[in-house]
Enzyme design. Sequence first.
Site, PDB file in Angstrom:
ATOM      1  N   ARG A  97       0.871  -1.186   0.000  1.00  0.00           N
ATOM      2  CA  ARG A  97       0.000   0.000   0.000  1.00  0.00           C
ATOM      3  C   ARG A  97       0.900   1.225   0.000  1.00  0.00           C
ATOM      4  O   ARG A  97       1.681   1.429   0.922  1.00  0.00           O
ATOM      5  CB  ARG A  97      -0.907   0.019   1.239  1.00  0.00           C
ATOM      6  CG  ARG A  97      -1.548   1.387   1.474  1.00  0.00           C
ATOM      7  CD  ARG A  97      -2.640   1.373   2.512  1.00  0.00           C
ATOM      8  NE  ARG A  97      -3.794   0.656   2.020  1.00  0.00           N
ATOM      9  CZ  ARG A  97      -5.001   0.706   2.589  1.00  0.00           C
ATOM     10  NH1 ARG A  97      -5.195   1.446   3.670  1.00  0.00           N
ATOM     11  NH2 ARG A  97      -6.009   0.031   2.089  1.00  0.00           N
ATOM     12  N   HIS A 124      -7.511   0.614  -6.231  1.00  0.00           N
ATOM     13  CA  HIS A 124      -7.637  -0.240  -5.040  1.00  0.00           C
ATOM     14  C   HIS A 124      -8.284  -1.560  -5.475  1.00  0.00           C
ATOM     15  O   HIS A 124      -9.418  -1.882  -5.111  1.00  0.00           O
ATOM     16  CB  HIS A 124      -8.495   0.474  -3.990  1.00  0.00           C
ATOM     17  CG  HIS A 124      -8.369  -0.094  -2.603  1.00  0.00           C
ATOM     18  ND1 HIS A 124      -7.548  -1.155  -2.293  1.00  0.00           N
ATOM     19  CD2 HIS A 124      -8.975   0.265  -1.431  1.00  0.00           C
ATOM     20  CE1 HIS A 124      -7.653  -1.432  -0.997  1.00  0.00           C
ATOM     21  NE2 HIS A 124      -8.507  -0.579  -0.452  1.00  0.00           N
ATOM     22  N   GLN A 127      -9.924  -4.162  -2.956  1.00  0.00           N
ATOM     23  CA  GLN A 127     -11.211  -3.754  -2.402  1.00  0.00           C
ATOM     24  C   GLN A 127     -12.345  -4.110  -3.358  1.00  0.00           C
ATOM     25  O   GLN A 127     -13.386  -4.621  -2.947  1.00  0.00           O
ATOM     26  CB  GLN A 127     -11.209  -2.238  -2.147  1.00  0.00           C
ATOM     27  CG  GLN A 127     -12.507  -1.723  -1.576  1.00  0.00           C
ATOM     28  CD  GLN A 127     -12.782  -2.226  -0.180  1.00  0.00           C
ATOM     29  OE1 GLN A 127     -11.954  -2.073   0.695  1.00  0.00           O
ATOM     30  NE2 GLN A 127     -13.934  -2.842   0.051  1.00  0.00           N
ATOM     31  N   ASP A 223     -17.473   6.512  -1.128  1.00  0.00           N
ATOM     32  CA  ASP A 223     -16.172   6.469  -0.445  1.00  0.00           C
ATOM     33  C   ASP A 223     -15.984   7.839   0.187  1.00  0.00           C
ATOM     34  O   ASP A 223     -16.699   8.798  -0.138  1.00  0.00           O
ATOM     35  CB  ASP A 223     -15.076   6.162  -1.489  1.00  0.00           C
ATOM     36  CG  ASP A 223     -13.679   6.046  -0.882  1.00  0.00           C
ATOM     37  OD1 ASP A 223     -13.561   5.840   0.345  1.00  0.00           O
ATOM     38  OD2 ASP A 223     -12.690   6.153  -1.652  1.00  0.00           O
ATOM     39  N   CYS A 263     -16.230   1.063   1.010  1.00  0.00           N
ATOM     40  CA  CYS A 263     -14.974   0.361   1.310  1.00  0.00           C
ATOM     41  C   CYS A 263     -14.558   0.542   2.765  1.00  0.00           C
ATOM     42  O   CYS A 263     -13.840  -0.296   3.308  1.00  0.00           O
ATOM     43  CB  CYS A 263     -13.878   0.838   0.364  1.00  0.00           C
ATOM     44  SG  CYS A 263     -13.494   2.594   0.479  1.00  0.00           S
ATOM     45  N   ARG A 291     -12.856  -8.882   2.272  1.00  0.00           N
ATOM     46  CA  ARG A 291     -11.454  -8.556   1.977  1.00  0.00           C
ATOM     47  C   ARG A 291     -10.597  -9.803   2.230  1.00  0.00           C
ATOM     48  O   ARG A 291      -9.678 -10.092   1.474  1.00  0.00           O
ATOM     49  CB  ARG A 291     -10.972  -7.398   2.861  1.00  0.00           C
ATOM     50  CG  ARG A 291     -11.645  -6.057   2.601  1.00  0.00           C
ATOM     51  CD  ARG A 291     -11.356  -5.530   1.223  1.00  0.00           C
ATOM     52  NE  ARG A 291      -9.933  -5.390   0.966  1.00  0.00           N
ATOM     53  CZ  ARG A 291      -9.177  -4.352   1.376  1.00  0.00           C
ATOM     54  NH1 ARG A 291      -9.735  -3.351   2.042  1.00  0.00           N
ATOM     55  NH2 ARG A 291      -7.892  -4.295   1.088  1.00  0.00           N
TER      56      ARG A 291
END
Length: 320
Positions: A97, A124, A127, A223, A263, A291
């Site tokens: 990340r 991402h 996700q 988000d 998310c 996840r």
Amino acid sequence: MLRDDDVNHEEQKQILELGMKFWKDRYYSRPFEGPQAVAVLFDKPSTRTRSSFSIGVAELGGYPLVIDKSGSQLGRGEPVADTSRVLTRMASAIVWRTFGQELVEEMAQYATVPVVNALTDEFHPCQVLADFLTMAQHRGGVDALKGQTIAYLGDGANNMANSYLLAGATAGMNVRIGAPNGYLPANQIVEKAQQIAAENGGEILVTTDAREAATDADCLFTDTWVSMGEESEYAIRSKPFWKYQVNDELMALAKPDALFQHCLPAYRGKEVTASVIDGPQSVVWDEAENRLHAQKALLAWLVAWQREDSSLLGECATQH
Ligand code: CP
Ligand code: NVA
């Protein structure tokens, strides 16, 4: 996997089918038995990604080596290429990340083991695999994803929007982005999504009209309006987004059985109201759990191809 369009329709389906298997049986496959190590690096904060990769690698029989930027030489300026050359000699996969997409691409360039993007400023993908797995669970399977209409409301230029565009197009979904001017996805991403959508039978809609995006959608997504690294811009950035808040009124425009996903972390009263995220159509806790299953599937799938080990994935591998 560095971005969502690194896999095609069939490959995405294989990963999601494998995710369904891990959902039903957490120890379905243990490709890192030994244990073999998976390096999991963080240059930004995380709760879900950190816990799901740590627990996931352990459940795959491996050892998760979790390293924060402040505790590594990367944080002191050691080149990415050198870090990659070292980790690739020891770990069976590298998960990272970080900030710019070019960084994970550089890591992958020098690695001989799979490299997974655990969030960059641009994408991402882990996700969105979890999000699509959640839809599959609630819609009767992975085959049901094709033809679904998903609508993402909020910052249309961020990592989540980009990933929904590319991954949704890959899945054969209709992908809608509802975002204000100044926060629309880059043309390059939209064009790529349109090209992939044309191959898989989906459509892409980018609009500044939140109601148009939400109407008759099968799933609404949002988000945070302020992504990691943008915190100092909160006051300026949050102003244009109020019309894109996912609230009861917007939710009512979607299909009656529409799902809501986020998310996380979520800011109640900003991008989503408490009534929606804590309401009956919200599946955000399934999404968070997924996840774990989706990333285990991704890692197992990647190392299977890396090792040319068709037995690892059983029927998924033989379909490739
Ligand atoms: N959704 C997500 O990636 O959460 P974390 O930042 O907690 O990992
Ligand atoms: N867009 C958000 C996603 C967090 C999981 C961010 O990058 O901060």
